[in-house]
Design a protein around this motif. Structure first.
Motif, PDB file in Angstrom:
ATOM      1  N   VAL A   5      11.748  40.206  78.857  1.00  0.00           N
ATOM      2  CA  VAL A   5      11.835  41.007  80.693  1.00  0.00           C
ATOM      3  C   VAL A   5      10.503  41.785  80.779  1.00  0.00           C
ATOM      4  N   LEU A   6      10.014  41.105  81.936  1.00  0.00           N
ATOM      5  CA  LEU A   6       8.458  41.323  82.135  1.00  0.00           C
ATOM      6  C   LEU A   6       9.195  42.773  83.623  1.00  0.00           C
ATOM      7  N   VAL A   7       8.366  44.184  83.294  1.00  0.00           N
ATOM      8  CA  VAL A   7       9.129  44.916  84.567  1.00  0.00           C
ATOM      9  C   VAL A   7       7.533  45.276  85.285  1.00  0.00           C
ATOM     10  N   GLY A   8       8.382  45.233  86.300  1.00  0.00           N
ATOM     11  CA  GLY A   8       6.325  45.655  87.275  1.00  0.00           C
ATOM     12  C   GLY A   8       6.484  43.998  88.061  1.00  0.00           C
ATOM     13  N   GLY A   9       5.313  44.625  88.659  1.00  0.00           N
ATOM     14  CA  GLY A   9       4.757  43.244  89.123  1.00  0.00           C
ATOM     15  C   GLY A   9       3.343  43.734  89.529  1.00  0.00           C
ATOM     16  N   GLY A  10       2.527  43.919  89.176  1.00  0.00           N
ATOM     17  CA  GLY A  10       1.221  44.238  88.597  1.00  0.00           C
ATOM     18  C   GLY A  10       0.073  43.212  87.722  1.00  0.00           C
ATOM     19  N   TYR A  11      -0.792  44.428  87.815  1.00  0.00           N
ATOM     20  CA  TYR A  11      -1.756  43.174  86.861  1.00  0.00           C
ATOM     21  C   TYR A  11      -1.109  42.499  85.444  1.00  0.00           C
ATOM     22  N   VAL A  33      12.336  30.014  75.345  1.00  0.00           N
ATOM     23  CA  VAL A  33      11.760  31.562  75.442  1.00  0.00           C
ATOM     24  C   VAL A  33      12.259  31.604  76.485  1.00  0.00           C
ATOM     25  N   GLU A  34      13.066  32.576  77.157  1.00  0.00           N
ATOM     26  CA  GLU A  34      12.695  32.573  78.694  1.00  0.00           C
ATOM     27  C   GLU A  34      11.923  34.021  79.235  1.00  0.00           C
ATOM     28  N   VAL A  35      11.853  33.999  80.570  1.00  0.00           N
ATOM     29  CA  VAL A  35      10.843  34.763  80.831  1.00  0.00           C
ATOM     30  C   VAL A  35      11.398  35.671  82.567  1.00  0.00           C
ATOM     31  N   VAL A  36      11.678  37.080  81.930  1.00  0.00           N
ATOM     32  CA  VAL A  36      12.645  37.506  83.352  1.00  0.00           C
ATOM     33  C   VAL A  36      11.279  37.805  83.718  1.00  0.00           C
ATOM     34  N   VAL A  37      11.044  38.502  84.750  1.00  0.00           N
ATOM     35  CA  VAL A  37       9.932  39.330  85.559  1.00  0.00           C
ATOM     36  C   VAL A  37      11.092  39.705  86.580  1.00  0.00           C
ATOM     37  N   ALA A  70       2.055  33.367  90.681  1.00  0.00           N
ATOM     38  CA  ALA A  70       1.200  33.850  89.761  1.00  0.00           C
ATOM     39  C   ALA A  70       2.433  33.127  88.031  1.00  0.00           C
ATOM     40  N   CYS A  71       3.237  33.816  88.471  1.00  0.00           N
ATOM     41  CA  CYS A  71       3.999  32.904  87.109  1.00  0.00           C
ATOM     42  C   CYS A  71       5.008  32.029  87.301  1.00  0.00           C
ATOM     43  N   PRO A  72       4.489  30.759  87.087  1.00  0.00           N
ATOM     44  CA  PRO A  72       5.233  29.925  87.565  1.00  0.00           C
ATOM     45  C   PRO A  72       6.649  29.561  86.768  1.00  0.00           C
ATOM     46  N   LEU A  73       6.638  29.867  85.871  1.00  0.00           N
ATOM     47  CA  LEU A  73       7.831  29.643  84.736  1.00  0.00           C
ATOM     48  C   LEU A  73       8.725  31.135  84.135  1.00  0.00           C
ATOM     49  N   ALA A  74       8.592  31.450  84.989  1.00  0.00           N
ATOM     50  CA  ALA A  74       9.345  33.305  84.834  1.00  0.00           C
ATOM     51  C   ALA A  74      10.329  32.489  85.913  1.00  0.00           C
ATOM     52  N   ARG A  75      11.072  33.526  85.652  1.00  0.00           N
ATOM     53  CA  ARG A  75      12.868  33.684  86.810  1.00  0.00           C
ATOM     54  C   ARG A  75      11.771  34.906  87.404  1.00  0.00           C
ATOM     55  N   VAL A  76      11.721  34.948  88.453  1.00  0.00           N
ATOM     56  CA  VAL A  76      11.439  36.686  89.284  1.00  0.00           C
ATOM     57  C   VAL A  76      12.821  36.865  89.821  1.00  0.00           C
ATOM     58  N   LEU A 106      21.654  42.735  81.784  1.00  0.00           N
ATOM     59  CA  LEU A 106      20.555  41.629  81.248  1.00  0.00           C
ATOM     60  C   LEU A 106      19.986  42.097  79.793  1.00  0.00           C
ATOM     61  N   ALA A 107      20.133  41.770  79.031  1.00  0.00           N
ATOM     62  CA  ALA A 107      19.957  40.836  77.365  1.00  0.00           C
ATOM     63  C   ALA A 107      18.886  41.209  77.780  1.00  0.00           C
ATOM     64  N   TRP A 108      17.859  41.465  76.689  1.00  0.00           N
ATOM     65  CA  TRP A 108      16.206  40.627  75.949  1.00  0.00           C
ATOM     66  C   TRP A 108      15.834  40.710  74.397  1.00  0.00           C
ATOM     67  N   ASP A 109      15.318  40.375  74.629  1.00  0.00           N
ATOM     68  CA  ASP A 109      14.521  40.707  72.996  1.00  0.00           C
ATOM     69  C   ASP A 109      12.790  41.056  72.752  1.00  0.00           C
ATOM     70  N   HIS A 110      12.183  40.764  73.733  1.00  0.00           N
ATOM     71  CA  HIS A 110      11.393  41.436  74.298  1.00  0.00           C
ATOM     72  C   HIS A 110      11.345  42.202  74.959  1.00  0.00           C
ATOM     73  N   LEU A 111      10.984  44.039  75.493  1.00  0.00           N
ATOM     74  CA  LEU A 111      10.743  44.146  76.831  1.00  0.00           C
ATOM     75  C   LEU A 111       9.033  44.652  76.723  1.00  0.00           C
ATOM     76  N   VAL A 112       8.845  44.264  78.082  1.00  0.00           N
ATOM     77  CA  VAL A 112       7.327  44.900  78.130  1.00  0.00           C
ATOM     78  C   VAL A 112       7.312  45.033  79.696  1.00  0.00           C
ATOM     79  N   VAL A 113       6.751  47.065  79.486  1.00  0.00           N
ATOM     80  CA  VAL A 113       6.918  47.957  80.445  1.00  0.00           C
ATOM     81  C   VAL A 113       5.427  47.749  81.374  1.00  0.00           C
ATOM     82  N   GLY A 114       5.397  47.369  82.356  1.00  0.00           N
ATOM     83  CA  GLY A 114       4.102  47.537  83.018  1.00  0.00           C
ATOM     84  C   GLY A 114       3.993  47.824  84.803  1.00  0.00           C
ATOM     85  N   THR A 115       4.802  48.742  85.109  1.00  0.00           N
ATOM     86  CA  THR A 115       5.298  49.795  86.254  1.00  0.00           C
ATOM     87  C   THR A 115       3.685  49.986  86.390  1.00  0.00           C
TER      88      THR A 115
END
Length: 419
Positions: A5-11, A33-37, A70-76, A106-115
């Motif tokens: 799970v990626l949090v934020g929509g920036g760089y 592997v599922e990527v969620v933004v 920008a993230c075509p394989l992710a669920r935004v 939503l459950a996550w295995d890895h969390l990326v904080v880019g707020t």
């Protein structure tokens, strides 16, 4: 299935996604592997060309890229995160437009904080109500509309725009608005000279001040913005500037994510990262939301787009390495350079310590920003727009470049007195 799970929509988000998918494309495509933004803004804002937008060179839309593109394989998911539970590895959010109590988890295995960060507008009375900032969704669009409309006349000099902050962002915005014409621009900066990021390049700082003087930008150095009303800006030395447009570029504070407590943060509220950009077990961060240590000095890296891009990509690569069972690698990027634009063909820049001015500096800056735009199609369209704008300006009767004057007392005010 493993979920990132990626949090934020920036760089950080779009480049972490790129670093992750570069290694795990087949697993992401297959659904292993599922990527969620999770993002409050469905589009990524490319801030590098904000000056060109305000100067009327580029349309605002050129700086916007849908995250689904920008993230075509992710669920935004267009949503605001309300809570992170590290023990259960869940994130709770509310979709934009839903009632506050309509939360989803939503459950996550890895969390990326880019707020990222926001300008601390609440620190100046009236700024949040009457001023403009740059980092929240819609901020730049509203400011561009105000500048294009000409603001509100305040006298014979035309509409006055006050820009608070003399760093790279503030100087570029002041120059862009002045270069557009029809505005009187006053730049307020607490330091003794503009561009503190280039303090090790005094020649470039002097050139920047001469460029601002050429554009008629009035400098108020050694003073701060103290208060903003609907019709004025008051400075710390008592000066009152009549204006209806005040822009804050006075740094930023990280956007907090509830559930990631103080034990993970430094005194400025940034998530403290390890050398591999991890914050805690399976939690990662970079950009303005994080304190990332410079690999050589150990000091926090600058809060700008280039460092967020490089750290985001490295972070995504390390998440992928973890999922593949490989050891992570420390962040080793050491920096590239800095630049500021003062109109078409005019810039100062520094690349690996080598200073450039004029057209070479402007071309370096243009090439760099085009290289890092999230969409190749948008980058190509941006280049076409810039070429067309350059051609139009060359055809103007006033297109002959004015000489660079030295800052004069009428243009440069230090601590409330003429320099």
């Amino acid at each position: 299935m493993t979920r990132v799970v990626l949090v934020g929509g920036g760089y950080v988000t779009i480049h972490a996604y790129a670093g992750l998918v570069r290694r795990l494309r087949r697993r992401v495509r297959s659904g292993e592997v599922e990527v969620v933004v999770l993002t409050a803004d469905p589009s990524h804002s490319f801030h590098g060309f904000t000056g060109e937008v305000l100067a009327g060179i580029l349309p605002y839309e050129r700086t916007r890229t849908l995250l689904t593109t920008a993230c075509p394989l992710a669920r935004v998911v267009h949503a605001v995160v309300t809570e992170v539970d590290r023990e259960r590895r869940t994130v709770t959010y509310v979709r934009i437009g839903d009632a506050p109590h309509c939360t989803q988890t939503l459950a996550w295995d890895h969390l990326v904080v880019g707020t990222g960060g926001r300008e601390p507008a609440s620190r100046v009375p009236g700024l949040a109500e009457h001023g403009f900032t740059l980092r929240a969704p819609g901020d730049i669009e509203r400011l561009a509309a105000r500048v294009a409309a000409g603001g509100s006349p305040t006298g014979e000099h035309g509409p006055t725009v006050v820009v608070a902050g003399g760093g790279l962002a503030g100087v570029e915005l002041a120059a862009a608005i002045a270069d557009r014409g029809g505005h009187r621009v006053e730049l307020v900066h607490a330091g003794p000279s503009v561009l503190p990021e280039l303090a090790d390049q005094p020649r470039l700082v002097r050139r920047a001040e001469a460029e601002l003087a050429r554009l008629g930008v009035v400098l108020h150095l050694g003073v701060r913005l103290a208060e903003v009303t609907a019709t004025s800006a008051r400075l710390s030395d008592g000066t009152v500037l009549a204006t209806r447009t005040v822009v804050a570029t006075t740094g930023q504070r990280p956007v907090p994510v509830p559930g990631l407590g103080d034990e993970l943060r430094d005194l400025q509220g940034r998530l403290t990262t390890a050398p591999d950009l991890s914050v805690a077990d399976r939690v990662w961060s970079a950009g303005d939301a994080a304190r990332v240590a410079h690999p050589r000095t150990g000091d926090p890296v600058p809060a700008n787009a280039l460092w967020a891009i490089k750290a985001g990509h490295h972070l995504g690569d390390n998440v992928a390495r973890t999922l593949l069972g490989h050891p992570t690698r420390p962040f080793a990027y050491r920096g590239l350079g800095r630049a500021a634009s003062f109109g078409m063909g005019r810039s100062v820049s520094e690349l690996y310590g080598v200073p450039f001015t004029g057209l070479p500096a402007w071309l370096l800056r243009l090439a760099f920003f085009l290289r890092f735009m999230p969409s190749r199609r948008t980058a190509a369209a941006t280049l076409v727009d810039v070429v067309r704008a350059s051609s139009r300006r060359r055809q103007r009767p006033d297109a002959v470049a004015a000489p660079l004057p030295q800052p004069s007392p009428a243009r440069s005010v230090r601590s409330g007195a003429a320099a």
